[in-house]
Design a protein around this motif. Sequence first.
Motif, PDB file in Angstrom:
ATOM      1  N   ILE A 222       8.086  69.859  61.246  1.00 12.43           N
ATOM      2  CA  ILE A 222       7.646  68.510  61.886  1.00 12.43           C
ATOM      3  C   ILE A 222       8.579  68.128  63.051  1.00 12.43           C
ATOM      4  O   ILE A 222       8.090  67.862  64.269  1.00 12.43           O
ATOM      5  CB  ILE A 222       7.516  67.544  60.871  1.00 12.43           C
ATOM      6  CG1 ILE A 222       6.315  68.008  60.026  1.00 12.43           C
ATOM      7  CG2 ILE A 222       7.090  66.081  61.726  1.00 12.43           C
ATOM      8  CD1 ILE A 222       5.895  67.000  58.703  1.00 12.43           C
ATOM      9  N   PHE A 223       9.751  67.747  63.019  1.00 12.74           N
ATOM     10  CA  PHE A 223      10.805  67.481  63.779  1.00 12.74           C
ATOM     11  C   PHE A 223      10.704  68.479  64.922  1.00 12.74           C
ATOM     12  O   PHE A 223      11.215  68.053  66.037  1.00 12.74           O
ATOM     13  CB  PHE A 223      11.830  66.944  63.361  1.00 12.74           C
ATOM     14  CG  PHE A 223      11.997  66.018  62.332  1.00 12.74           C
ATOM     15  CD1 PHE A 223      11.229  64.954  62.302  1.00 12.74           C
ATOM     16  CD2 PHE A 223      12.890  66.044  61.257  1.00 12.74           C
ATOM     17  CE1 PHE A 223      11.054  63.977  61.523  1.00 12.74           C
ATOM     18  CE2 PHE A 223      12.861  64.653  60.492  1.00 12.74           C
ATOM     19  CZ  PHE A 223      12.041  63.825  60.403  1.00 12.74           C
ATOM     20  N   THR A 224      10.380  69.696  64.677  1.00 11.34           N
ATOM     21  CA  THR A 224      10.641  70.715  65.928  1.00 11.34           C
ATOM     22  C   THR A 224       9.447  70.670  66.477  1.00 11.34           C
ATOM     23  O   THR A 224       9.459  70.739  67.716  1.00 11.34           O
ATOM     24  CB  THR A 224      11.275  72.027  65.196  1.00 11.34           C
ATOM     25  OG1 THR A 224      12.199  71.967  64.463  1.00 11.34           O
ATOM     26  CG2 THR A 224      11.320  73.066  66.417  1.00 11.34           C
ATOM     27  N   LEU A 225       8.272  71.144  65.925  1.00  8.69           N
ATOM     28  CA  LEU A 225       6.824  71.396  66.419  1.00  8.69           C
ATOM     29  C   LEU A 225       6.301  70.056  67.104  1.00  8.69           C
ATOM     30  O   LEU A 225       5.613  69.986  67.872  1.00  8.69           O
ATOM     31  CB  LEU A 225       6.121  72.024  65.259  1.00  8.69           C
ATOM     32  CG  LEU A 225       6.446  73.471  64.787  1.00  8.69           C
ATOM     33  CD1 LEU A 225       5.388  73.677  63.707  1.00  8.69           C
ATOM     34  CD2 LEU A 225       6.366  74.422  66.000  1.00  8.69           C
ATOM     35  N   LYS A 226       6.597  68.913  66.485  1.00 13.88           N
ATOM     36  CA  LYS A 226       5.904  67.674  66.686  1.00 13.88           C
ATOM     37  C   LYS A 226       7.164  66.666  67.384  1.00 13.88           C
ATOM     38  O   LYS A 226       6.973  65.593  67.104  1.00 13.88           O
ATOM     39  CB  LYS A 226       5.331  67.003  65.439  1.00 13.88           C
ATOM     40  CG  LYS A 226       4.465  67.891  65.052  1.00 13.88           C
ATOM     41  CD  LYS A 226       3.202  67.674  65.665  1.00 13.88           C
ATOM     42  CE  LYS A 226       1.891  68.438  65.393  1.00 13.88           C
ATOM     43  NZ  LYS A 226       1.119  68.595  66.415  1.00 13.88           N
ATOM     44  N   SER A 227       7.959  67.297  68.039  1.00 11.62           N
ATOM     45  CA  SER A 227       9.110  66.434  68.737  1.00 11.62           C
ATOM     46  C   SER A 227       8.754  65.387  69.455  1.00 11.62           C
ATOM     47  O   SER A 227       9.112  64.040  69.609  1.00 11.62           O
ATOM     48  CB  SER A 227      10.176  67.175  69.306  1.00 11.62           C
ATOM     49  OG  SER A 227       9.725  68.097  70.490  1.00 11.62           O
ATOM     50  N   LYS A 228       7.781  65.720  70.249  1.00 11.02           N
ATOM     51  CA  LYS A 228       7.257  64.447  71.074  1.00 11.02           C
ATOM     52  C   LYS A 228       6.479  63.272  70.419  1.00 11.02           C
ATOM     53  O   LYS A 228       6.566  62.456  70.969  1.00 11.02           O
ATOM     54  CB  LYS A 228       5.913  65.077  72.218  1.00 11.02           C
ATOM     55  CG  LYS A 228       6.704  66.220  73.089  1.00 11.02           C
ATOM     56  CD  LYS A 228       5.609  66.696  74.081  1.00 11.02           C
ATOM     57  CE  LYS A 228       6.310  67.519  75.128  1.00 11.02           C
ATOM     58  NZ  LYS A 228       5.372  68.120  75.881  1.00 11.02           N
ATOM     59  N   GLN A 229       6.008  63.503  69.464  1.00 11.82           N
ATOM     60  CA  GLN A 229       5.717  62.566  68.541  1.00 11.82           C
ATOM     61  C   GLN A 229       6.499  61.384  67.922  1.00 11.82           C
ATOM     62  O   GLN A 229       6.405  60.442  67.247  1.00 11.82           O
ATOM     63  CB  GLN A 229       4.724  62.889  67.359  1.00 11.82           C
ATOM     64  CG  GLN A 229       3.326  63.709  67.853  1.00 11.82           C
ATOM     65  CD  GLN A 229       2.306  62.842  68.148  1.00 11.82           C
ATOM     66  OE1 GLN A 229       2.634  61.653  68.514  1.00 11.82           O
ATOM     67  NE2 GLN A 229       1.131  63.059  68.116  1.00 11.82           N
ATOM     68  N   LYS A 230       7.936  62.195  67.921  1.00  7.88           N
ATOM     69  CA  LYS A 230       8.946  61.305  67.443  1.00  7.88           C
ATOM     70  C   LYS A 230       8.826  60.644  66.047  1.00  7.88           C
ATOM     71  O   LYS A 230       8.653  59.478  65.620  1.00  7.88           O
ATOM     72  CB  LYS A 230       9.257  60.046  68.290  1.00  7.88           C
ATOM     73  CG  LYS A 230       9.833  60.731  69.590  1.00  7.88           C
ATOM     74  CD  LYS A 230      10.212  59.590  70.519  1.00  7.88           C
ATOM     75  CE  LYS A 230      10.889  59.895  71.893  1.00  7.88           C
ATOM     76  NZ  LYS A 230      10.758  61.103  72.525  1.00  7.88           N
ATOM     77  N   TYR A 231       8.139  61.658  64.995  1.00  7.00           N
ATOM     78  CA  TYR A 231       8.111  61.166  63.763  1.00  7.00           C
ATOM     79  C   TYR A 231       9.335  60.807  63.115  1.00  7.00           C
ATOM     80  O   TYR A 231      10.399  61.521  63.377  1.00  7.00           O
ATOM     81  CB  TYR A 231       7.167  62.171  62.928  1.00  7.00           C
ATOM     82  CG  TYR A 231       5.908  62.383  63.261  1.00  7.00           C
ATOM     83  CD1 TYR A 231       4.964  61.436  63.143  1.00  7.00           C
ATOM     84  CD2 TYR A 231       5.319  63.595  63.733  1.00  7.00           C
ATOM     85  CE1 TYR A 231       3.705  61.487  63.424  1.00  7.00           C
ATOM     86  CE2 TYR A 231       4.057  63.627  63.975  1.00  7.00           C
ATOM     87  CZ  TYR A 231       3.262  62.552  63.848  1.00  7.00           C
ATOM     88  OH  TYR A 231       1.718  62.868  64.209  1.00  7.00           O
ATOM     89  N   THR A 232       9.308  59.803  62.111  1.00  7.72           N
ATOM     90  CA  THR A 232      10.603  59.236  61.547  1.00  7.72           C
ATOM     91  C   THR A 232      10.608  60.124  60.071  1.00  7.72           C
ATOM     92  O   THR A 232       9.569  60.401  59.475  1.00  7.72           O
ATOM     93  CB  THR A 232      10.597  58.063  61.366  1.00  7.72           C
ATOM     94  OG1 THR A 232       9.778  57.447  60.513  1.00  7.72           O
ATOM     95  CG2 THR A 232      10.815  57.518  62.591  1.00  7.72           C
ATOM     96  N   VAL A 233      11.504  60.194  59.404  1.00  7.03           N
ATOM     97  CA  VAL A 233      11.946  60.807  58.007  1.00  7.03           C
ATOM     98  C   VAL A 233      10.851  59.629  57.181  1.00  7.03           C
ATOM     99  O   VAL A 233      10.170  60.159  56.174  1.00  7.03           O
ATOM    100  CB  VAL A 233      13.241  60.601  57.470  1.00  7.03           C
ATOM    101  CG1 VAL A 233      13.391  60.837  56.044  1.00  7.03           C
ATOM    102  CG2 VAL A 233      14.150  61.528  58.283  1.00  7.03           C
ATOM    103  N   GLU A 234      10.796  58.299  57.353  1.00  7.01           N
ATOM    104  CA  GLU A 234      10.012  57.213  56.571  1.00  7.01           C
ATOM    105  C   GLU A 234       8.708  57.740  56.748  1.00  7.01           C
ATOM    106  O   GLU A 234       7.772  57.724  55.729  1.00  7.01           O
ATOM    107  CB  GLU A 234      10.390  56.079  57.044  1.00  7.01           C
ATOM    108  CG  GLU A 234      11.670  55.540  56.556  1.00  7.01           C
ATOM    109  CD  GLU A 234      12.841  55.944  57.466  1.00  7.01           C
ATOM    110  OE1 GLU A 234      12.534  56.474  59.053  1.00  7.01           O
ATOM    111  OE2 GLU A 234      14.020  55.989  57.316  1.00  7.01           O
ATOM    112  N   GLU A 235       8.173  58.163  57.922  1.00 11.00           N
ATOM    113  CA  GLU A 235       6.675  58.498  58.144  1.00 11.00           C
ATOM    114  C   GLU A 235       6.243  59.842  57.563  1.00 11.00           C
ATOM    115  O   GLU A 235       5.185  60.000  56.970  1.00 11.00           O
ATOM    116  CB  GLU A 235       6.423  58.685  59.935  1.00 11.00           C
ATOM    117  CG  GLU A 235       6.383  57.601  60.413  1.00 11.00           C
ATOM    118  CD  GLU A 235       6.171  57.507  61.848  1.00 11.00           C
ATOM    119  OE1 GLU A 235       5.373  57.069  62.551  1.00 11.00           O
ATOM    120  OE2 GLU A 235       7.097  58.287  62.367  1.00 11.00           O
TER     121      GLU A 235
END
Length: 169
Positions: free
Chosen positions: A138-151
Amino acid sequence: MLTDHANIIHAIAASGEIIGRKKLQKMIYIAKKIKFPFQERFQFHFYGPYSEELTLRVEELCNMGFLDEVKEKKGGYFQFRYTLTVSGEEFLRVNQVEMPCIKDCLLDMNSQNARFLELVSTVLYFENLPKDEVQEKIFTLKSKQKYTVEEVEEAYRYIHALKEKANRL
């Protein structure tokens, strides 16, 4: 004969209306992953799982007059709103769909924003991997979304709650 089409019509009817093509894609994918009998094949795409088959079926349903697709300008982009037509309601009366509990699940998903549903569907897409690897993807493929560990943790909790809701009879 048109079972797959009827399932999509039923999903939109149960949702009331769905605003956004991306949201529609994510809702059907998540519903399929938690147990509901949607047959469309999905591949990983820019915004998570995407089904060309679903896009084509929705287009066919609009062309047949069973779904209404309204294109609205919102800021700098267009958004699509999907609702059932009177013909779609009649089609469902003749072609009954049995999916207990789907309405609660779809209404819940429909109340979420598309960004969160994109995260949930991505987690489900990689569900066969260990949690830390899913998070890394998620952090690699969706880096533009800036998802957090909490999300990501919230997405796992949400999936668990949806599965429980889907299994109530």
